[in-house]
Scaffold this active site. Structure first.
Site, PDB file in Angstrom:
ATOM      1  N   THR A 144      87.200  -0.879 -58.285  1.00 23.47           N
ATOM      2  CA  THR A 144      86.767  -1.525 -59.522  1.00 23.47           C
ATOM      3  C   THR A 144      85.242  -1.507 -59.647  1.00 23.47           C
ATOM      4  O   THR A 144      84.530  -1.489 -58.635  1.00 23.47           O
ATOM      5  CB  THR A 144      87.264  -2.988 -59.526  1.00 23.47           C
ATOM      6  OG1 THR A 144      86.592  -3.710 -60.547  1.00 23.47           O
ATOM      7  CG2 THR A 144      86.962  -3.699 -58.214  1.00 23.47           C
ATOM      8  N   ASP A 145      84.760  -1.607 -60.874  1.00 24.63           N
ATOM      9  CA  ASP A 145      83.304  -1.723 -61.077  1.00 24.63           C
ATOM     10  C   ASP A 145      82.787  -3.106 -60.682  1.00 24.63           C
ATOM     11  O   ASP A 145      81.572  -3.312 -60.570  1.00 24.63           O
ATOM     12  CB  ASP A 145      82.930  -1.411 -62.532  1.00 24.63           C
ATOM     13  CG  ASP A 145      83.571  -2.347 -63.558  1.00 24.63           C
ATOM     14  OD1 ASP A 145      84.436  -3.175 -63.175  1.00 24.63           O
ATOM     15  OD2 ASP A 145      83.205  -2.254 -64.749  1.00 24.63           O
ATOM     16  N   GLU A 146      83.716  -4.058 -60.433  1.00 23.22           N
ATOM     17  CA  GLU A 146      83.273  -5.429 -60.129  1.00 23.22           C
ATOM     18  C   GLU A 146      82.560  -5.521 -58.776  1.00 23.22           C
ATOM     19  O   GLU A 146      81.872  -6.491 -58.506  1.00 23.22           O
ATOM     20  CB  GLU A 146      84.466  -6.392 -60.201  1.00 23.22           C
ATOM     21  CG  GLU A 146      85.118  -6.342 -61.565  1.00 23.22           C
ATOM     22  CD  GLU A 146      86.193  -7.395 -61.812  1.00 23.22           C
ATOM     23  OE1 GLU A 146      86.152  -8.456 -61.180  1.00 23.22           O
ATOM     24  OE2 GLU A 146      87.060  -7.138 -62.657  1.00 23.22           O
ATOM     25  N   TYR A 169      87.897 -11.719 -55.261  1.00 23.38           N
ATOM     26  CA  TYR A 169      88.544 -10.429 -55.585  1.00 23.38           C
ATOM     27  C   TYR A 169      87.575  -9.273 -55.379  1.00 23.38           C
ATOM     28  O   TYR A 169      87.863  -8.327 -54.644  1.00 23.38           O
ATOM     29  CB  TYR A 169      89.052 -10.429 -57.036  1.00 23.38           C
ATOM     30  CG  TYR A 169      89.375  -9.042 -57.560  1.00 23.38           C
ATOM     31  CD1 TYR A 169      90.410  -8.300 -57.012  1.00 23.38           C
ATOM     32  CD2 TYR A 169      88.630  -8.474 -58.596  1.00 23.38           C
ATOM     33  CE1 TYR A 169      90.704  -7.016 -57.480  1.00 23.38           C
ATOM     34  CE2 TYR A 169      88.918  -7.196 -59.072  1.00 23.38           C
ATOM     35  CZ  TYR A 169      89.955  -6.470 -58.508  1.00 23.38           C
ATOM     36  OH  TYR A 169      90.231  -5.199 -58.967  1.00 23.38           O
ATOM     37  N   LYS A 173      87.555  -6.112 -52.645  1.00 23.08           N
ATOM     38  CA  LYS A 173      87.563  -4.701 -53.033  1.00 23.08           C
ATOM     39  C   LYS A 173      86.315  -3.997 -52.474  1.00 23.08           C
ATOM     40  O   LYS A 173      86.399  -2.853 -52.024  1.00 23.08           O
ATOM     41  CB  LYS A 173      87.611  -4.555 -54.561  1.00 23.08           C
ATOM     42  CG  LYS A 173      88.911  -4.975 -55.204  1.00 23.08           C
ATOM     43  CD  LYS A 173      90.113  -4.146 -54.776  1.00 23.08           C
ATOM     44  CE  LYS A 173      90.097  -2.734 -55.316  1.00 23.08           C
ATOM     45  NZ  LYS A 173      91.381  -2.016 -55.006  1.00 23.08           N
TER      46      LYS A 173
HETATM   47  P1  NAD Z   1      98.412  -5.030 -60.590  1.00 23.81           P
HETATM   48  O1  NAD Z   1      98.163  -6.401 -60.065  1.00 23.81           O
HETATM   49  O2  NAD Z   1      99.005  -4.868 -61.946  1.00 23.81           O
HETATM   50  O3  NAD Z   1      99.370  -4.231 -59.592  1.00 23.81           O
HETATM   51  C1  NAD Z   1      99.206  -4.288 -58.196  1.00 23.81           C
HETATM   52  C2  NAD Z   1     100.470  -3.723 -57.548  1.00 23.81           C
HETATM   53  O4  NAD Z   1     100.290  -3.793 -56.125  1.00 23.81           O
HETATM   54  C3  NAD Z   1     101.734  -4.519 -57.891  1.00 23.81           C
HETATM   55  O5  NAD Z   1     102.781  -3.636 -58.220  1.00 23.81           O
HETATM   56  C4  NAD Z   1     102.036  -5.267 -56.594  1.00 23.81           C
HETATM   57  O6  NAD Z   1     103.428  -5.490 -56.400  1.00 23.81           O
HETATM   58  C5  NAD Z   1     101.474  -4.323 -55.549  1.00 23.81           C
HETATM   59  N1  NAD Z   1     101.122  -5.025 -54.314  1.00 23.81           N
HETATM   60  C6  NAD Z   1     100.402  -6.170 -54.210  1.00 23.81           C
HETATM   61  N2  NAD Z   1     100.306  -6.534 -52.908  1.00 23.81           N
HETATM   62  C7  NAD Z   1     100.958  -5.577 -52.194  1.00 23.81           C
HETATM   63  C8  NAD Z   1     101.182  -5.389 -50.807  1.00 23.81           C
HETATM   64  N3  NAD Z   1     100.725  -6.276 -49.907  1.00 23.81           N
HETATM   65  N4  NAD Z   1     101.872  -4.301 -50.404  1.00 23.81           N
HETATM   66  C9  NAD Z   1     102.339  -3.401 -51.313  1.00 23.81           C
HETATM   67  N5  NAD Z   1     102.159  -3.540 -52.644  1.00 23.81           N
HETATM   68  C10 NAD Z   1     101.480  -4.615 -53.079  1.00 23.81           C
HETATM   69  O7  NAD Z   1      97.021  -4.284 -60.466  1.00 23.81           O
HETATM   70  P2  NAD Z   1      96.356  -3.194 -61.423  1.00 23.81           P
HETATM   71  O8  NAD Z   1      95.609  -3.880 -62.490  1.00 23.81           O
HETATM   72  O9  NAD Z   1      97.352  -2.159 -61.743  1.00 23.81           O
HETATM   73  O10 NAD Z   1      95.278  -2.575 -60.416  1.00 23.81           O
HETATM   74  C11 NAD Z   1      95.618  -1.487 -59.566  1.00 23.81           C
HETATM   75  C12 NAD Z   1      94.398  -1.097 -58.756  1.00 23.81           C
HETATM   76  O11 NAD Z   1      93.347  -0.715 -59.634  1.00 23.81           O
HETATM   77  C13 NAD Z   1      93.843  -2.226 -57.897  1.00 23.81           C
HETATM   78  O12 NAD Z   1      93.427  -1.682 -56.669  1.00 23.81           O
HETATM   79  C14 NAD Z   1      92.673  -2.765 -58.698  1.00 23.81           C
HETATM   80  O13 NAD Z   1      91.695  -3.305 -57.840  1.00 23.81           O
HETATM   81  C15 NAD Z   1      92.189  -1.492 -59.368  1.00 23.81           C
HETATM   82  N6  NAD Z   1      91.502  -1.688 -60.659  1.00 23.81           N
HETATM   83  C16 NAD Z   1      92.074  -2.438 -61.652  1.00 23.81           C
HETATM   84  C17 NAD Z   1      91.419  -2.563 -62.876  1.00 23.81           C
HETATM   85  C18 NAD Z   1      92.036  -3.348 -64.020  1.00 23.81           C
HETATM   86  O14 NAD Z   1      91.387  -3.510 -65.053  1.00 23.81           O
HETATM   87  N7  NAD Z   1      93.268  -3.805 -63.928  1.00 23.81           N
HETATM   88  C19 NAD Z   1      90.182  -1.945 -63.086  1.00 23.81           C
HETATM   89  C20 NAD Z   1      89.634  -1.191 -62.043  1.00 23.81           C
HETATM   90  C21 NAD Z   1      90.312  -1.053 -60.837  1.00 23.81           C
HETATM   91  P1  TYD Z   2      90.197 -10.572 -66.896  1.00 17.97           P
HETATM   92  O1  TYD Z   2      91.171  -9.908 -67.809  1.00 17.97           O
HETATM   93  O2  TYD Z   2      90.689 -11.614 -65.959  1.00 17.97           O
HETATM   94  O3  TYD Z   2      89.449  -9.406 -66.115  1.00 17.97           O
HETATM   95  P2  TYD Z   2      88.123  -9.487 -65.149  1.00 17.97           P
HETATM   96  O4  TYD Z   2      87.791 -10.887 -64.890  1.00 17.97           O
HETATM   97  O5  TYD Z   2      88.589  -8.793 -63.918  1.00 17.97           O
HETATM   98  O6  TYD Z   2      87.063  -8.753 -65.882  1.00 17.97           O
HETATM   99  O7  TYD Z   2      89.065 -11.235 -67.776  1.00 17.97           O
HETATM  100  C1  TYD Z   2      88.312 -10.466 -68.690  1.00 17.97           C
HETATM  101  C2  TYD Z   2      87.262 -11.369 -69.290  1.00 17.97           C
HETATM  102  O8  TYD Z   2      87.918 -12.359 -70.104  1.00 17.97           O
HETATM  103  C3  TYD Z   2      86.475 -12.161 -68.268  1.00 17.97           C
HETATM  104  O9  TYD Z   2      85.137 -12.291 -68.742  1.00 17.97           O
HETATM  105  C4  TYD Z   2      87.147 -13.516 -68.227  1.00 17.97           C
HETATM  106  C5  TYD Z   2      87.637 -13.697 -69.643  1.00 17.97           C
HETATM  107  N1  TYD Z   2      88.884 -14.448 -69.803  1.00 17.97           N
HETATM  108  C6  TYD Z   2      88.947 -15.458 -70.770  1.00 17.97           C
HETATM  109  O10 TYD Z   2      87.975 -15.764 -71.464  1.00 17.97           O
HETATM  110  N2  TYD Z   2      90.135 -16.119 -70.929  1.00 17.97           N
HETATM  111  C7  TYD Z   2      91.233 -15.842 -70.177  1.00 17.97           C
HETATM  112  O11 TYD Z   2      92.298 -16.503 -70.350  1.00 17.97           O
HETATM  113  C8  TYD Z   2      91.148 -14.793 -69.195  1.00 17.97           C
HETATM  114  C9  TYD Z   2      92.327 -14.460 -68.333  1.00 17.97           C
HETATM  115  C10 TYD Z   2      89.954 -14.118 -69.060  1.00 17.97           C
END
Ligand code: NAD
Ligand code: TYD
Length: 363
Positions: A144-146, A169, A173
């Site tokens: 992630t970019d975070e 989180y 990461k």
């Molecule tokens: P998500 O929470 O939707 O899915 C995570 C998956 O991992 C789920 O299917 C869960 O069952 C599985 N999982 C969790 N713990 C596990 C374990 N101990 N063993 C096996 N499987 C397990 O997450 P996402 O949003 O799809 O993110 C996927 C990846 O991309 C992550 O590594 C996250 O850090 C990264 N990422 C997400 C975003 C975003 O905006 N969602 C952005 C950048 C990077």
């Molecule tokens: P989120 O979807 O949790 O992603 P991330 O924190 O990983 O960027 O949140 C996106 C942005 O929205 C973040 O600035 C937090 C804000 N947010 C709200 O204002 N209300 C909400 O209910 C949630 C879940 C997030």
């Protein structure tokens, strides 16, 4: 940096089996679907624990394809991971499994340490063992970019921005990213990493901003906006991320990092207002109907102000660009959630709530 193997040739001609972790989750399900459909010659193994965030319904359309297999298991269980890799002998791992929600990490940091750090090291150790008999092995870590921390009003994260994670989180990461690089430098494990901005689209669990807001609007419940809604995120449609992952997997260079982002910054409040307008239109409600649900609530602890990615490396070196305009992607997303209200109620149902209480908190 150690010598970089040429993955372009070795992967396209030789890769047979790819283990994708977290394939039942939001982004993972789009990556699994893409690889199963685009590469019928590959065998795709989806390893997922099916936590509250993982849902096999996300993959219904491909579950019977001959080149797909699902295995349930925990990446934090070292014995399980080692025997799985020894038995299935994948040629590459694309690692997405993670605990992914910042608010949960504030409530329960340890589960993020288990899955995101310990789980990643288990996969890295098993990969090293696999490397002994498969010299072209690749470990692709999705991040992630975070990890870069929080930007002020100007500037962008590049691949050389100093790491400065601020939430449990992002710290977990960042830690896993460092460990992946350490295995490259120390043990010459071929690795590649990509760091992406906020994703949105179908199958995202309704705890993240966009699906949570849509779900609450559907139920005419308050839509919580943290603080003043001034925080900024850079949004990318999930299928554009999956396309970038495909490209980095096949053409990225070992030891390198690629930033992926949409050049699509939105203040949270403007985004939620736009969503409200789309929902008014789709549900035939008068203007302002959904916007009145917006409720300012207490800010998230340690809330990062702004994320924004400079994606010029992946554009210049691999030719990747996002394909969808934001309004178009949001409309597709809203349509999907409106057509999949059953999915929404199932994933937020008592079953999920029970699981969350009994398994998630007690591990
Ligand atoms: P998500 O929470 O939707 O899915 C995570 C998956 O991992 C789920 O299917 C869960 O069952 C599985 N999982 C969790 N713990 C596990 C374990 N101990 N063993 C096996 N499987 C397990 O997450 P996402 O949003 O799809 O993110 C996927 C990846 O991309 C992550 O590594 C996250 O850090 C990264 N990422 C997400 C975003 C975003 O905006 N969602 C952005 C950048 C990077
Ligand atoms: P989120 O979807 O949790 O992603 P991330 O924190 O990983 O960027 O949140 C996106 C942005 O929205 C973040 O600035 C937090 C804000 N947010 C709200 O204002 N209300 C909400 O209910 C949630 C879940 C997030």
């Amino acid at each position: 940096m150690a010598a970089k193997p040429d993955f372009k040739t070795c992967l396209i001609t030789m890769t047979k089996k790819i283990l994708i972790t977290g394939g039942a989750g939001f982004i993972g399900s789009h990556v699994v679907r893409r690889f199963v459909n685009h590469y019928p010659g590959y065998k795709i193994i989806n390893l997922d624990l099916l936590t509250y965030a993982g849902n096999l319904e996300n993959l219904k359309d491909i579950e019977r394809k001959p080149n797909y297999e699902f295995i349930k298991g925990d990446i934090a269980d070292s014995g399980f991971v080692h025997s799985l890799i020894a038995e299935h002998q994948p040629d590459a791992i694309i690692h997405l499994a993670a605990e992914s929600h910042v608010d949960r990490s504030i409530l329960n940091p340890l589960s993020f340490v288990y899955t995101n750090i310990v789980g990643t090291v288990n996969l890295l150790n098993a990969s090293l063992k696999r490397l002994e008999s498969s010299p072209d092995f690749l470990f692709y870590h999705i991040s992630t970019d975070e990890v870069y921390g929080s930007l002020g009003k100007d500037g962008f994260f590049t691949e050389v921005t100093r790491y400065d994670p601020r939430s449990p989180y992002s710290s977990s990461k960042a830690s896993s990213d460092h460990l992946v690089r350490a295995y490259f430098h120390t043990y010459q494990l071929p690795v590649v990493i990509s760091n992406c901005s906020n994703n949105y689209g179908p199958n995202q669990f309704p705890e993240k901003l966009i699906p949570l807001s849509l779900n609450n609007m559907l139920h005419e419940k308050p839509v919580p906006v943290y603080g003043k809604g001034e925080n900024v995120r850079d949004w990318l449609y999930v299928e554009d991320h999956a396309a970038a992952i495909d490209l980095v997997f096949h053409r990225g260079k070992a030891g390198e990092t690629y930033n992926i982002g949409g050049h699509n910054e939105w203040h949270n409040i403007d985004l939620v207002k736009l969503l409200s307008k789309i929902m008014d239109k789709k549900l035939g409600k008068p203007a302002g109907f959904h916007e009145r649900l917006i409720t300012y609530v207490k800010d998230r602890a340690g809330h990062d102000l702004r994320y924004a990615i400079d994606a010029s490396k992946i554009k210049n070196e691999l030719g990747w660009l996002p394909s969808l305009q934001f309004e178009e992607g949001l409309e597709k997303t809203v349509d999907w959630y409106l057509e999949n209200r059953d999915w929404l109620s199932r994933v937020t149902s008592g079953e999920y709530a029970n699981y969350y209480q009994t398994q998630y908190h007690t591990r």
